[in-house]
Design an enzyme around this catalytic site. Structure first.
Site, PDB file in Angstrom:
ATOM      1  N   THR A  80       0.861  -1.190   0.000  1.00 24.58           N
ATOM      2  CA  THR A  80       0.000   0.000   0.000  1.00 24.58           C
ATOM      3  C   THR A  80       0.893   1.234   0.000  1.00 24.58           C
ATOM      4  O   THR A  80       2.033   1.187   0.466  1.00 24.58           O
ATOM      5  CB  THR A  80      -0.904   0.052   1.240  1.00 24.58           C
ATOM      6  OG1 THR A  80      -0.058   0.006   2.386  1.00 24.58           O
ATOM      7  CG2 THR A  80      -1.862  -1.114   1.277  1.00 24.58           C
ATOM      8  N   GLU A 107      -5.989  -3.114  -1.218  1.00 29.27           N
ATOM      9  CA  GLU A 107      -6.544  -4.284  -0.524  1.00 29.27           C
ATOM     10  C   GLU A 107      -7.701  -4.923  -1.298  1.00 29.27           C
ATOM     11  O   GLU A 107      -8.174  -5.991  -0.951  1.00 29.27           O
ATOM     12  CB  GLU A 107      -7.041  -3.867   0.874  1.00 29.27           C
ATOM     13  CG  GLU A 107      -5.939  -3.481   1.859  1.00 29.27           C
ATOM     14  CD  GLU A 107      -5.512  -2.025   1.763  1.00 29.27           C
ATOM     15  OE1 GLU A 107      -5.764  -1.384   0.712  1.00 29.27           O
ATOM     16  OE2 GLU A 107      -4.927  -1.523   2.739  1.00 29.27           O
ATOM     17  N   LYS A 163     -13.983  17.403  11.474  1.00 31.29           N
ATOM     18  CA  LYS A 163     -14.993  17.250  12.532  1.00 31.29           C
ATOM     19  C   LYS A 163     -15.161  18.596  13.230  1.00 31.29           C
ATOM     20  O   LYS A 163     -14.399  18.948  14.117  1.00 31.29           O
ATOM     21  CB  LYS A 163     -14.579  16.144  13.495  1.00 31.29           C
ATOM     22  CG  LYS A 163     -14.584  14.801  12.771  1.00 31.29           C
ATOM     23  CD  LYS A 163     -14.109  13.650  13.608  1.00 31.29           C
ATOM     24  CE  LYS A 163     -14.131  12.392  12.771  1.00 31.29           C
ATOM     25  NZ  LYS A 163     -12.908  11.618  12.770  1.00 31.29           N
ATOM     26  N   TRP A 175     -19.656  16.448  10.728  1.00 31.65           N
ATOM     27  CA  TRP A 175     -18.608  16.136   9.764  1.00 31.65           C
ATOM     28  C   TRP A 175     -18.739  16.985   8.495  1.00 31.65           C
ATOM     29  O   TRP A 175     -19.841  17.177   7.975  1.00 31.65           O
ATOM     30  CB  TRP A 175     -18.675  14.649   9.368  1.00 31.65           C
ATOM     31  CG  TRP A 175     -18.242  13.730  10.454  1.00 31.65           C
ATOM     32  CD1 TRP A 175     -18.025  14.050  11.765  1.00 31.65           C
ATOM     33  CD2 TRP A 175     -17.993  12.329  10.339  1.00 31.65           C
ATOM     34  NE1 TRP A 175     -17.659  12.940  12.463  1.00 31.65           N
ATOM     35  CE2 TRP A 175     -17.633  11.864  11.622  1.00 31.65           C
ATOM     36  CE3 TRP A 175     -18.035  11.415   9.282  1.00 31.65           C
ATOM     37  CZ2 TRP A 175     -17.309  10.531  11.871  1.00 31.65           C
ATOM     38  CZ3 TRP A 175     -17.716  10.089   9.529  1.00 31.65           C
ATOM     39  CH2 TRP A 175     -17.348   9.653  10.823  1.00 31.65           C
TER      40      TRP A 175
HETATM   41  P1  AMP Z   1      -4.510   2.846  -2.854  1.00 28.86           P
HETATM   42  O1  AMP Z   1      -4.570   1.618  -2.028  1.00 28.86           O
HETATM   43  O2  AMP Z   1      -3.192   3.513  -2.840  1.00 28.86           O
HETATM   44  O3  AMP Z   1      -5.010   2.596  -4.225  1.00 28.86           O
HETATM   45  O4  AMP Z   1      -5.496   3.908  -2.179  1.00 28.86           O
HETATM   46  C1  AMP Z   1      -6.838   3.597  -1.934  1.00 28.86           C
HETATM   47  C2  AMP Z   1      -7.563   4.826  -1.488  1.00 28.86           C
HETATM   48  O5  AMP Z   1      -7.610   5.794  -2.545  1.00 28.86           O
HETATM   49  C3  AMP Z   1      -9.032   4.580  -1.185  1.00 28.86           C
HETATM   50  O6  AMP Z   1      -9.212   4.026   0.104  1.00 28.86           O
HETATM   51  C4  AMP Z   1      -9.617   5.975  -1.331  1.00 28.86           C
HETATM   52  O7  AMP Z   1      -9.399   6.745  -0.161  1.00 28.86           O
HETATM   53  C5  AMP Z   1      -8.802   6.554  -2.455  1.00 28.86           C
HETATM   54  N1  AMP Z   1      -9.549   6.453  -3.706  1.00 28.86           N
HETATM   55  C6  AMP Z   1      -9.437   5.524  -4.672  1.00 28.86           C
HETATM   56  N2  AMP Z   1     -10.275   5.788  -5.698  1.00 28.86           N
HETATM   57  C7  AMP Z   1     -10.964   6.902  -5.348  1.00 28.86           C
HETATM   58  C8  AMP Z   1     -11.986   7.679  -5.964  1.00 28.86           C
HETATM   59  N3  AMP Z   1     -12.465   7.386  -7.162  1.00 28.86           N
HETATM   60  N4  AMP Z   1     -12.456   8.754  -5.300  1.00 28.86           N
HETATM   61  C9  AMP Z   1     -11.972   9.084  -4.089  1.00 28.86           C
HETATM   62  N5  AMP Z   1     -11.003   8.410  -3.455  1.00 28.86           N
HETATM   63  C10 AMP Z   1     -10.505   7.326  -4.076  1.00 28.86           C
END
Ligand code: AMP
Length: 545
Positions: A189, A334, A443, A448
């Site tokens: 990640t 994940e 917050k 929120w």
């Molecule tokens: P990663 O594991 O690096 O791909 O990051 C995942 C996170 O990216 C998610 O939990 C979201 O917070 C954010 N994310 C992914 N796609 C979107 C989207 N279309 N809009 C907003 N946030 C997103």
């Protein structure tokens, strides 16, 4: 009573042998390091991957061993994608944009045995040698013999040339059959907090995910599609496209290292790409290029945007100025990574103009095969009314149950749900909309405020190129929104004029208390705004006043 159907294992090698046998002449096209175009077919990829499996065996790679990559989207990287899991090993893609300390940590934590490295990243190897010398024995440069660079390795480590190894290898390898739950790929990640954590995919999860993303209401992949993943193969398996393309026999176009607007427009048109996928920053770069050059997109019909929230401007501009549909998806490492996709149901099919844009800001419907829900602070289900927002949880066969090295199931709650760390609404039709990362939500006085909603409004200002809203500590309200904006090149921005654009769009108490104009915003290695760094810098802005 059990059914009487065959129990053949779902194997990644099976995707490739299917593509070779039934779509053998379909193309795989790559921009190389030198800027030339390399063309081969799915049959070539399968044949060469068998050669590579032999190479891996000769290098001492055994079932379960991790095979690291530091590479752009290209044909040699694709062959590692198939050869490593095909022989029972694990393809571990590492994000080369990370800090060398993190790269060294990740390769060491995974105990990669071999590293496949693009020429661009040869200098990186020197910087991480100390961290990897205990596990990595062989470094293979993804190039031909004439392009081999000088790379300083630790004593005992060996340097190889990919093409030389492949040329000397045999094609008589037979793909083995084994348990479909065997690990196939590993991806860490992005680690916006703490050290990166590994997510370990299986053959079964990868194939189920490939079927789901290929569906008509997701990427709609077919044998006539020409898909170009701008999203790197080191960013969660390029969102599953390398697998979904072989599954469907689609033509796969791999763009290499140049991902600027001009390079993308060029390869889209030259290779007649029909569909592409990437993060919003990439599409904003492409839009800027198209607008300033006057170039058109001849064949691209649809663009998937994901990874962070889609700005409305992107959806409007591509639709109205270029006739390209920008489609919104959501996912995370994940989740393999795709979880939702915004394709219309009958109720949304007729939406046009601003109604269509408003709807497309939602991250979409859950892919069939997995499930989602939103819960409040006590874990109780919240209604799907498009208003109540709470913690988004997911479960299903392509969602992680634990991080690499941890006990199976340790990332799940008692009912088997995985908490995404995102805060979302779900509307009565099942369209989910992210309102925030749980740690980014503001917050204020116990209520929120969504930072994403405020950012979307801020970037609709004609002089604003990029915006970030963070929670700043406040003596009375606990937290209040603070807006940071980057002006468009050649423009200046007045804070008051940015604030005026919020009028009538949000409740008064949602308005940012201040706007700070900055020359740029920090980004993570996957192109997301680094809110942690901004919070560190501006958290006490309102306490100082
Ligand atoms: P990663 O594991 O690096 O791909 O990051 C995942 C996170 O990216 C998610 O939990 C979201 O917070 C954010 N994310 C992914 N796609 C979107 C989207 N279309 N809009 C907003 N946030 C997103």
């Amino acid at each position: 009573m059990l059914g009487l159907m065959q129990t053949q294992n779902l194997m990644i090698s099976g995707l490739l042998t299917h593509a070779a046998r039934h779509h053998g002449t379909a193309s795989v096209i790559s921009r190389t390091h030198e800027g030339t175009t390399h063309r081969h077919t799915w049959a070539d990829v399968e044949r060469r991957s068998r050669r590579l499996a032999r190479v891996l065996t000769k290098l001492g790679v055994r079932a379960g061993d991790r095979v690291g990559t530091l590479a752009w989207n290209g044909f040699r990287h694709l062959e590692v994608y198939y050869a490593a899991p095909g022989m029972g090993a694990v393809c571990h893609t590492i994000n080369p944009r990370l800090h060398p300390d993190d790269i060294g940590y990740i390769a060491g934590n995974a105990r990669d045995k071999v590293l496949f490295v693009d020429l661009s990243f040869a200098p990186l190897i020197g910087a991480i040698t100390a961290a990897i010398k205990d596990c990595v024995r062989d470094v293979v440069m993804l190039c031909d013999a004439a392009s081999m660079p000088e790379v300083a390795l630790a004593p005992g480590m060996r340097l190889h040339c990919y093409d030389t190894l492949l040329d000397a290898s045999d094609e008589d390898y037979v793909w083995p059959d084994f348990d479909e739950n065997t690990a196939s790929a590993l991806c860490y990640t992005s680690g916006t907090t703490g050290r990166p954590k590994g997510v370990l995919y299986s053959h079964r999860s990868t194939i189920l995910h490939a079927y789901a993303v290929a569906l008509p209401d997701v990427l709609d992949l077919r044998a006539t599609s020409r898909i170009l993943p701008v999203v790197p193969m080191f960013h969660v398996n390029a969102w599953g496209i390398p697998y979904a393309a072989s599954l469907t026999g689609a033509t796969l176009v791999l763009p290499g290292r140049h991902l600027d607007g001009a390079s993308l427009a060029d390869i889209f048109n030259t290779e007649q790409v029909s569909m592409s996928c990437g993060v919003p920053t990439i599409w904003l770069g492409l839009l800027q290029h198209l607008r300033s050059s006057g170039q058109r997109l001849d064949t691209v019909k649809r663009i998937m945007t994901g990874g962070s929230a889609a700005p409305p401007l992107l959806i409007d501009a591509f639709r109205d100025e270029y006739g390209v549909a920008v489609e919104h998806g959501w996912g995370m490492t994940e989740l393999s990574p795709v979880g939702t996709y915004n394709a219309p149901k009958s109720g949304q099919a007729g939406l046009t103009g601003q109604d269509a844009t408003r709807h497309m800001l939602k991250q979409g419907r859950i892919l069939p095969g997995i499930d989602m829900k939103i819960v409040d602070g006590d874990g109780k289900d919240l209604p799907w009314d498009g208003k109540a927002f709470g913690d988004l949880k997911v479960r299903g066969p392509w969602i992680a149950s634990a991080y690499y090295g941890d006990e199976p199931g340790s990332a799940l709650d008692a009912e088997g749900w995985f908490a995404t760390g995102d805060v979302a609404t779900i509307d009565p039709e099942g369209f989910m909309e992210i309102t925030d990362r749980s740690k980014d939500v503001i917050k204020s006085g116990g209520e929120w405020i969504s930072s994403i909603a405020l950012e979307n409004i801020a970037v609709s200002h004609p002089d604003v190129a990029e915006a970030a809203v963070i929670a700043a500590r406040h003596p009375k309200w606990d937290e209040r929104p603070l807006l940071l904006v980057v002006p468009r090149p050649g423009h200046s921005v007045e804070p008051q004029s940015v604030l005026s654009i919020f009028e009538g769009k949000v409740a008064k108490w949602w308005l940012p208390d201040a706007v700070i104009v900055v020359p740029e915003l920090p980004h993570t290695a996957t192109g997301k705004i680094q809110k942690m760094a901004l919070r560190d810098k501006y958290r006490d802005q309102y306490m100082r006043e």
